[in-house]
Each structure stands twice: as structure tokens, then as C-alpha cells.
Design a protein around this motif. Structure first.
Motif, PDB file in Angstrom:
ATOM      1  N   ILE A   1       0.420  -1.225   0.275  1.00  0.00           N
ATOM      2  CA  ILE A   1      -0.044  -0.032  -0.155  1.00  0.00           C
ATOM      3  C   ILE A   1       0.782   1.114   0.101  1.00  0.00           C
ATOM      4  N   VAL A   2       1.068   1.880  -0.908  1.00  0.00           N
ATOM      5  CA  VAL A   2       1.424   3.435  -0.622  1.00  0.00           C
ATOM      6  C   VAL A   2       0.662   4.386  -0.595  1.00  0.00           C
ATOM      7  N   PHE A   3       1.185   5.485   0.174  1.00  0.00           N
ATOM      8  CA  PHE A   3       0.153   6.957   0.258  1.00  0.00           C
ATOM      9  C   PHE A   3       1.027   7.710   0.713  1.00  0.00           C
ATOM     10  N   ASP A   4       0.060   9.056   0.203  1.00  0.00           N
ATOM     11  CA  ASP A   4       0.757  10.470  -0.265  1.00  0.00           C
ATOM     12  C   ASP A   4      -0.311  11.484   0.582  1.00  0.00           C
ATOM     13  N   VAL A   5       0.433  11.937   1.350  1.00  0.00           N
ATOM     14  CA  VAL A   5       0.028  12.873   2.742  1.00  0.00           C
ATOM     15  C   VAL A   5      -0.496  14.094   1.691  1.00  0.00           C
ATOM     16  N   ASN A   6      -2.231  14.274   1.598  1.00  0.00           N
ATOM     17  CA  ASN A   6      -2.814  15.618   0.787  1.00  0.00           C
ATOM     18  C   ASN A   6      -2.065  17.060   1.307  1.00  0.00           C
ATOM     19  N   ASP A   7      -2.238  17.642   0.582  1.00  0.00           N
ATOM     20  CA  ASP A   7      -2.025  19.125   0.777  1.00  0.00           C
ATOM     21  C   ASP A   7      -0.893  19.819   1.176  1.00  0.00           C
ATOM     22  N   LEU A   8      -0.336  18.818   1.705  1.00  0.00           N
ATOM     23  CA  LEU A   8       1.460  18.804   2.619  1.00  0.00           C
ATOM     24  C   LEU A   8       1.591  20.220   2.125  1.00  0.00           C
ATOM     25  N   LYS A   9       1.859  20.300   1.129  1.00  0.00           N
ATOM     26  CA  LYS A   9       2.785  21.858   0.268  1.00  0.00           C
ATOM     27  C   LYS A   9       2.048  23.200   0.530  1.00  0.00           C
ATOM     28  N   ILE A  10       0.591  23.003   0.555  1.00  0.00           N
ATOM     29  CA  ILE A  10      -0.873  24.517   1.014  1.00  0.00           C
ATOM     30  C   ILE A  10      -0.126  24.521   2.763  1.00  0.00           C
ATOM     31  N   ILE A  11       0.102  23.209   3.257  1.00  0.00           N
ATOM     32  CA  ILE A  11       0.214  23.824   5.091  1.00  0.00           C
ATOM     33  C   ILE A  11       2.162  24.399   5.432  1.00  0.00           C
ATOM     34  N   ASN A  12       2.775  24.213   4.490  1.00  0.00           N
ATOM     35  CA  ASN A  12       3.613  24.509   5.026  1.00  0.00           C
ATOM     36  C   ASN A  12       3.937  25.564   4.750  1.00  0.00           C
ATOM     37  N   ASP A  13       3.975  26.630   3.133  1.00  0.00           N
ATOM     38  CA  ASP A  13       3.790  27.708   2.814  1.00  0.00           C
ATOM     39  C   ASP A  13       2.365  28.346   3.496  1.00  0.00           C
ATOM     40  N   THR A  14       1.906  27.908   3.767  1.00  0.00           N
ATOM     41  CA  THR A  14       0.852  28.500   4.835  1.00  0.00           C
ATOM     42  C   THR A  14       0.275  28.886   6.152  1.00  0.00           C
TER      43      THR A  14
ATOM     44  N   ASN B   1     -12.511  12.574   7.314  1.00  0.00           N
ATOM     45  CA  ASN B   1     -11.489  13.685   7.802  1.00  0.00           C
ATOM     46  C   ASN B   1     -11.386  14.588   6.162  1.00  0.00           C
ATOM     47  N   LEU B   2     -11.595  14.378   5.198  1.00  0.00           N
ATOM     48  CA  LEU B   2     -11.812  15.265   3.448  1.00  0.00           C
ATOM     49  C   LEU B   2     -12.780  16.366   4.430  1.00  0.00           C
ATOM     50  N   HIS B   3     -13.566  16.269   5.165  1.00  0.00           N
ATOM     51  CA  HIS B   3     -15.281  17.432   5.264  1.00  0.00           C
ATOM     52  C   HIS B   3     -14.799  17.362   6.738  1.00  0.00           C
ATOM     53  N   ALA B   4     -13.687  17.364   7.687  1.00  0.00           N
ATOM     54  CA  ALA B   4     -13.698  18.084   8.781  1.00  0.00           C
ATOM     55  C   ALA B   4     -12.249  19.024   8.729  1.00  0.00           C
ATOM     56  N   ALA B   5     -12.573  19.799   9.321  1.00  0.00           N
ATOM     57  CA  ALA B   5     -10.696  20.833   9.254  1.00  0.00           C
ATOM     58  C   ALA B   5      -9.727  20.403  10.284  1.00  0.00           C
ATOM     59  N   ASP B   6      -8.851  20.782   9.202  1.00  0.00           N
ATOM     60  CA  ASP B   6      -7.297  20.454  10.189  1.00  0.00           C
ATOM     61  C   ASP B   6      -7.418  18.973  10.525  1.00  0.00           C
ATOM     62  N   LYS B   7      -7.861  18.207   9.590  1.00  0.00           N
ATOM     63  CA  LYS B   7      -7.991  16.887   9.582  1.00  0.00           C
ATOM     64  C   LYS B   7      -7.227  16.361   8.840  1.00  0.00           C
ATOM     65  N   VAL B   8      -5.563  15.291   9.021  1.00  0.00           N
ATOM     66  CA  VAL B   8      -5.180  14.698   7.947  1.00  0.00           C
ATOM     67  C   VAL B   8      -5.813  13.802   6.828  1.00  0.00           C
ATOM     68  N   VAL B   9      -5.469  14.088   5.701  1.00  0.00           N
ATOM     69  CA  VAL B   9      -5.827  13.272   4.246  1.00  0.00           C
ATOM     70  C   VAL B   9      -5.417  12.587   3.655  1.00  0.00           C
TER      71      VAL B   9
ATOM     72  N   LEU C   1     -10.302  11.992  -4.795  1.00  0.00           N
ATOM     73  CA  LEU C   1     -10.641  12.673  -2.836  1.00  0.00           C
ATOM     74  C   LEU C   1     -10.248  14.330  -3.420  1.00  0.00           C
ATOM     75  N   LYS C   2     -10.013  14.839  -4.167  1.00  0.00           N
ATOM     76  CA  LYS C   2      -9.430  15.737  -4.944  1.00  0.00           C
ATOM     77  C   LYS C   2     -11.178  15.897  -5.645  1.00  0.00           C
ATOM     78  N   LYS C   3     -11.540  15.341  -6.046  1.00  0.00           N
ATOM     79  CA  LYS C   3     -12.956  15.872  -7.098  1.00  0.00           C
ATOM     80  C   LYS C   3     -14.047  15.769  -5.947  1.00  0.00           C
ATOM     81  N   LYS C   4     -13.785  14.682  -4.714  1.00  0.00           N
ATOM     82  CA  LYS C   4     -14.697  14.857  -2.748  1.00  0.00           C
ATOM     83  C   LYS C   4     -15.069  16.112  -2.689  1.00  0.00           C
ATOM     84  N   LYS C   5     -13.679  17.045  -2.472  1.00  0.00           N
ATOM     85  CA  LYS C   5     -13.666  18.605  -2.039  1.00  0.00           C
ATOM     86  C   LYS C   5     -13.680  19.255  -2.626  1.00  0.00           C
ATOM     87  N   LYS C   6     -13.835  19.701  -4.143  1.00  0.00           N
ATOM     88  CA  LYS C   6     -14.120  20.279  -5.009  1.00  0.00           C
ATOM     89  C   LYS C   6     -15.390  20.448  -5.194  1.00  0.00           C
ATOM     90  N   LYS C   7     -16.709  19.425  -5.101  1.00  0.00           N
ATOM     91  CA  LYS C   7     -17.399  19.337  -5.152  1.00  0.00           C
ATOM     92  C   LYS C   7     -18.150  20.186  -3.504  1.00  0.00           C
TER      93      LYS C   7
END
Length: 420
Positions: free
Chosen positions: A286-299, A359-367, A401-407
């Protein structure tokens, strides 16, 4: 029978004080000159046994058995003396004593051979001993000569051990003096044996001198051996702890505490070897990749990003407990499933993805995006083929996951893309 009592006591004492060296000899093979000392103990035991039999047959006045046991008595006496010279030669280790060791050993062998020759001649000409018609023992000149040579050699060896130094740390001055005192005591009792042939003085000398040798040399050597062994074990234990710490540092990711990239690469090598050998069991990746890490690092900064990565690793470990988890990149993780975890892989992954959807629909949760692939025996010739399929599945999940978040939040998603 009173003559034999001394020999019987000597045998019993030798067996008691040397029981460990005789019966548990494998525990002391590293003690200096151990083998030579053990041979010497056996030599003393045989001599004392011959001395006991001599006293028994002498009381019975049986000339033929008495003559035979007297020959054995002198052979075992000189054999014991030869074994003693070998022990001292081995004990006085180091190049500084090489000449002395060779000379002492050569003299011991020479005297033993001479004794055999003398006893052979004695069958025809009584130069060593004889018994009259009443079975009374009479000593010959050769007896006095061989005993005198032993006295001289014992004294010379004792003087040598008193005045010389040993390069060995274990052969301390006190221990060398004990070896020297052994020789002096034996020399004194042999002199008395010369004048009183009907007393078991040689056995008494063996008994007293060997007790001295055992108490102040052998026991000290065993204590020194035990001390050195303990120090060696302590050093080994310390090195093992240090090695364990080093291995943990190498094979553990310092930020998250999961397996490091090095540990992961070694696991890959192991799996590839099994695949090549046709011995690979079923396994999944199983390969995992943490979403939105660059946004968190930048902001929010990299410190918050590090916490985000740590929380992601804890989530993975929670759902995939008892599985090796590896951090192979900044925000990339891999889990290798084998055995029982492999059988429940889809249930575990489904539960994990359900949590990510939540987690996708909760604030500050890891996705975290994830993708699973299984090893296909006969089709996959190396681990990388399985990994690549899992990686493709992970990217498909990331897009989903990005599509779900965009919707859910199209404005925020658009803003996020612009920042990226």
C-alpha cells in the motif's frame, strides 16, 4: 595398610579440589596452561593409586606383584614429573621464557626415557631396586640418582620462578611464587624420601604441594578468567546496546518513528531475493501520500507541516498495526502486508479510506491518499512491479479525493489550486 592410607587420602583430596577441572573441563579451556595442569592431575592420581597398591602388596609380602607394582610406581612417578615440567613450561608463557621452557621440557622427557631404560636394565641387574627372599625392599644407586635429579630440577625451576618476571598480566608475582614454593616443598620431601624409602613421602609431597598449587595458582587463574570473562561480556553487552542504538537510528525515521528509507530498501532486497528464488509468499503493498502538505507548509510553516506528517504516520500505524510501515519520502509512506495482515488487507484499506473520506469534510484533519496492489506469482519478477501498480492506484485515489473536496467547497479548492 597404614602406608596406603596416605595415598588413598591424596586421591580423595585431588578428586575433591579438582572436580571442576576434571569433570567440567570445557568451562576452563581458556585458563592459562589448563590442559597441562589437568594432565598433571591425572598423573598424580595414577601415581597415588600405584603407591596405594604398593603398600597393599608390601603388607602381603607377595614378591612378584610387589616387583611389578614397584616398576609401575617408578614409571608413574617419572610420568608425573614429566607432566609437571610440561605444566610449568606452559605456564611460564612469553618469549622471555622460551629457552627455559624448551630446556625444562627436554630435561623432563630425558629423565622419563632414562627411567624406562633403568627399569628395563633392572630386570637383569638390580641397579634401581630389588627384593630379597623375605620381600624386603632394597634401593639401588639408580634410585638415588633419579630422585636426586628431580630434586635439582625442582630447585632450579623454583629459583627461576622466584627471580624472573612474566609478561602475562595473569601470572602475578604471588602466583609465580606459589609455583616456586611447590618445587621447594617437593624437593624437600623427595630428599626425605631418599632417606626414608618405606614412608609415602612422595605422595605426601604431591598432596601438600598440589593443594598449594591449586589454592594459589589454579583458583587465582580461574578467578582471573571469570573476571576477564565478565569484563568481556560487559563490553559485548555495551557494544550490543550501542549497536542496537545505531541500528535503531539507521532503521527508524527520526520524525515519525516508523521504518526508515534504509529499512525499506533492505526489505525490498529481501523480497526481490525471495521472488528470484521462487520462495516469495503472498504479499501486498500500500502506497500512501499525504494530501495538501505543500499548502500547509506554505501557509502555516514547516513546523506545522512536520506535525501533519507525524499525525499522518500515526493514522497509518493505527489502521495497519502489526504491519511494517516505512517513510520513503517527505510525505510518502509504504506498508508491506504479509501473513495475517495480507488476508485482511481489503477490510483494513476500506476502513482507512472511510476515515479519510470523513477527514476530508473536517477542518484540520489529515487526509492521506492510498493505493493497494498484490504480488502476482509468475507475473511479477520483482518488487518494483507491485509498487508501481500500488502507486498508480494511489494517484487515482488522490484525484478522487480532490474531486470530492472540490464538490464540497469549490471556491476553497480553486483558491488552493491558485496558491499551489
Amino acid at each position: 595398610m597404614s602406608y596406603s592410607i596416605i595415598g588413598i587420602i591424596a586421591i580423595m583430596v585431588h578428586l575433591i579440589i579438582n572436580r571442576d577441572m576434571l569433570w567440567h573441563y570445557s568451562d576452563y579451556t581458556d585458563v592459562p596452561a589448563y590442559r597441562e595442569y589437568r594432565d598433571y592431575i591425572f598423573g598424580m592420581l595414577f601415581f597415588c593409586a600405584a603407591d596405594v597398591l604398593w603398600g597393599f602388596f608390601n603388607d602381603l609380602k607377595m614378591i612378584v606383584p610387589l616387583y611389578a607394582i614397584t616398576v609401575i610406581y617408578f614409571v608413574t612417578m617419572m610420568a608425573g614429573f614429566l607432566l609437571w615440567t610440561r605444566y610449568v613450561a606452559a605456564y611460564m608463557e612469553g618469549d622471555n621464557h622460551s629457552v627455559f621452557r624448551r630446556v625444562l621440557t627436554a630435561v623432563g622427557v630425558t629423565l622419563f626415557v632414562c627411567e624406562l631404560v633403568i627399569l628395563t636394565v633392572n630386570f637383569f641387574v638390580p641397579i634401581k631396586f630389588y627384593f630379597d627372599e623375605n620381600a624386603v625392599y632394597h634401593a639401588g644407586m639408580a634410585r638415588y640418582a633419579t630422585l636426586g635429579m628431580q630434586v635439582v630440577l625442582f630447585i632450579i625451576t623454583s629459583i627461576y620462578t622466584f627471580v624472573t618476571k612474566s609478561p602475562s598480566e595473569s601470572a602475578t608475582k604471588r602466583l609465580r611464587r606459589s609455583v616456586g614454593l611447590f618445587g621447594i616443598l617437593m624437593a624437600a620431601l623427595i630428599i626425605l624420601q631418599i632417606y626414608y624409602p618405606m614412608l609415602p613421602l612422595y605422595s605426601i609431597g604431591y598432596l601438600m604441594s598440589s593443594c598449594l598449587l591449586h589454592s594459589f595458582v589454579v583458583e587465582e587463574e580461574k578467578d582471573e578468567y571469570r573476571k576477564n570473562l565478565k569484563e568481556m561480556l560487559d563490553r559485548t553487552q555495551q557494544q550490543s546496546l550501542e549497536l542496537g542504538d545505531a541500528r535503531r537510528k539507521i532503521y527508524t525515521d527520526p520524525m515519525t518513528g516508523v521504518g526508515s528509507k534504509q529499512a525499506y530498501l533492505e526489505e525490498i532486497d529481501s523480497l526481490d531475493a525471495k521472488i528470484r528464488g521462487g520462495k516469495a509468499d503472498d504479499f501486498g503493498v500500500i502506497v500512501f501520500d499525504v494530501n495538501d502538505l505543500k499548502i500547509i507548509n506554505d501557509t502555516k510553516g514547516h513546523d506545522v507541516g512536520d506535525v501533519y506528517i507525524y499525525n499522518a504516520s500515526m493514522l497509518i500505524c493505527e489502521f495497519f498495526d502489526s504491519c511494517p510501515v516505512y517513510r520513503i519520502g517527505g510525505d510518502e509512506f509504504v506498508v508491506i502486508l504479509q501473513g495475517e495482515p495480507y488476508k485482511s488487507r481489503r477490510e483494513r484499506l476500506a476502513a482507512f479510506e472511510a476515515q479519510m473520506d470523513s477527514n476530508l469534510h473536517a477542518a484540520d484533519k489529515v487526509v492521506i491518499s492510498s493505493g493497494l496492489a498484490e504480488y502476482e506469482s509468475g507475473a511479477d519478477t520483482h518488487y518494483l512491479a507491485v509498487f508501481e501498480r500500488a502507486d498508480q492506484q494511489m494517484y487515482m485515489r488522490k484525484r478522487a479525493l480532490k474531486k470530492k473536496k472540490k464538490k464540497k467547497n469549490p471556491t476553497r479548492q480553486t483558491s488552493s489550486r491558485s496558491r499551489r
